[in-house]
Design a protein around this motif. Structure first.
Motif, PDB file in Angstrom:
ATOM      1  N   GLN A  93      45.965  41.854  47.344  1.00  0.00           N
ATOM      2  CA  GLN A  93      45.775  42.152  45.711  1.00  0.00           C
ATOM      3  C   GLN A  93      44.965  41.013  45.306  1.00  0.00           C
ATOM      4  O   GLN A  93      45.313  39.949  45.237  1.00  0.00           O
ATOM      5  N   ASN A  94      43.868  41.623  44.680  1.00  0.00           N
ATOM      6  CA  ASN A  94      42.705  40.434  44.154  1.00  0.00           C
ATOM      7  C   ASN A  94      42.420  40.802  42.334  1.00  0.00           C
ATOM      8  O   ASN A  94      41.606  40.548  42.225  1.00  0.00           O
ATOM      9  N   ARG A  95      43.432  41.770  41.994  1.00  0.00           N
ATOM     10  CA  ARG A  95      43.103  42.021  40.837  1.00  0.00           C
ATOM     11  C   ARG A  95      43.937  41.126  39.757  1.00  0.00           C
ATOM     12  O   ARG A  95      45.137  40.664  40.043  1.00  0.00           O
ATOM     13  N   ILE A  96      43.385  40.738  38.616  1.00  0.00           N
ATOM     14  CA  ILE A  96      43.920  39.560  37.698  1.00  0.00           C
ATOM     15  C   ILE A  96      43.482  39.942  36.281  1.00  0.00           C
ATOM     16  O   ILE A  96      42.232  40.418  36.142  1.00  0.00           O
ATOM     17  N   PRO A  97      44.362  40.050  35.273  1.00  0.00           N
ATOM     18  CA  PRO A  97      44.139  40.532  33.848  1.00  0.00           C
ATOM     19  C   PRO A  97      43.386  39.415  33.458  1.00  0.00           C
ATOM     20  O   PRO A  97      43.328  38.176  33.812  1.00  0.00           O
TER      21      PRO A  97
END
Length: 323
Positions: A93-97
């Motif tokens: 997981q490499n998504r960040i808000p």
């Protein structure tokens, strides 16, 4: 502009993708274990040092209070990056808000700035301790000490607060952060418009801060060296003891300062070698966050007899209570 994938400005909520390391298939869990071990070392080492300094009133002295501020700063840097890096290795997981990205970037830059301002205060403290031993208690009073520590943090927060104020109302046209963690430049590279003021301020601030702290450290240790040489000429019989005390007093600080500067310098040097792999360059870019926080507790714990003795004493108490 770099790394822009679209020309239309993005609207909130924006979710970034952090490029991170290029992990070969099947190696994610191994990298997770390595990052987890590093995180445990940072938490345990700095946590133990801070805990012992807080509960042991015999360590309520300027040097150890400054060490406590330094380990808090190290914890800020380590906890800002390593948990998310571990999650990326383990889950991919490499998504960040957007808000989390700004928070991580702000924490990383605050860590990098506060480390230097605290090191500057520590250099001044060591200078007074060695060069003005008879006046030390009157110069480094509790009020002056806590004021200096507060200023070190306030200066760091103000400098980084101004840096991130340039993010306000800047439209973004890309979502891929080409780095292993979020920081100012990789985010600003996603802007739809040029950001020269942010670039100039960032470079000027970094240069002025590093130069100012270097001058403080250099001045302090030149004076310390001069005082040691002068004392050895005046009274040879006691010069050895004084020099040993000066070494024990100053060695942890100068080693910690040099270690941080080397770790930071590797980032600049690595970009001068295009042949280096992307993963190696990314690894070098994270050294200043993972190496000093892991090594500083060892340096101060081994060299400082009082701190080392206090740690051993409290651990023995815990073992006796459990029995």
């Amino acid at each position: 502009m770099e790394n822009i994938t679209r020309l239309t400005p993005l609207k909130q909520p924006i979710v970034f993708e952090v490029e991170g390391f290029e992990v070969p298939p099947g190696y994610g869990f191994l990298f997770f274990i390595l990052a987890l071990f590093q995180f445990i070392v940072v938490l345990l080492g700095n946590g133990v040092v801070a805990f012992v300094i807080i509960i042991d009133k015999n360590l309520y002295r300027p040097m150890f209070i400054l060490v406590c501020h330094l380990v808090v700063c190290d914890l800020l840097g380590g906890t800002a990056v390593l948990p998310r890096l571990m999650m990326q290795f383990l889950t991919g997981q490499n998504r960040i808000p957007y808000a989390s990205a700004i928070a991580q970037a702000f924490s990383v830059h605050t860590y990098g700035t506060a480390v230097q301002t605290i090191q500057g205060v520590m250099a001044y403290d060591r200078y007074v301790a060695v060069c003005e031993p008879l006046r030390y208690s009157t110069i480094m009073t509790a009020t002056r000490l806590h004021t200096s520590c507060a200023l070190a943090w306030i200066v760091a927060f103000i400098l980084i607060g101004v840096l991130f104020s340039f993010h306000i109302n800047v439209p973004l046209c890309g979502t891929t952060i080409k780095h292993i963690y979020c920081s100012n430049r990789p985010i600003m590279r996603l802007a739809c418009i040029p950001t020269p003021i942010s670039n100039i301020y960032g470079m000027t601030m970094s240069w002025c801060l590093s130069t100012s702290v270097f001058l403080i450290v250099a001045f302090s240790y030149i004076r310390i060296l001069h005082a040691s040489i002068k004392q050895s000429r005046v009274n040879t019989s006691i010069s050895s003891g004084i020099n040993n005390k000066a070494f024990r007093t100053c060695a942890p600080h100068i080693i910690g300062y040099v270690l941080y500067q080397i770790a930071a310098l590797t980032i600049i040097v690595s970009h001068r070698f295009p042949s280096l792999s992307i993963n190696i360059k990314k690894f070098f870019s994270i050294l200043f966050i993972i190496v000093p926080p892991a090594i500083n507790p060892i340096i101060y714990g081994l060299v400082s007899k009082e701190l080392r003795t206090s740690i051993v004493k409290h651990f023995r108490k815990q073992i006796i209570h459990k029995k």
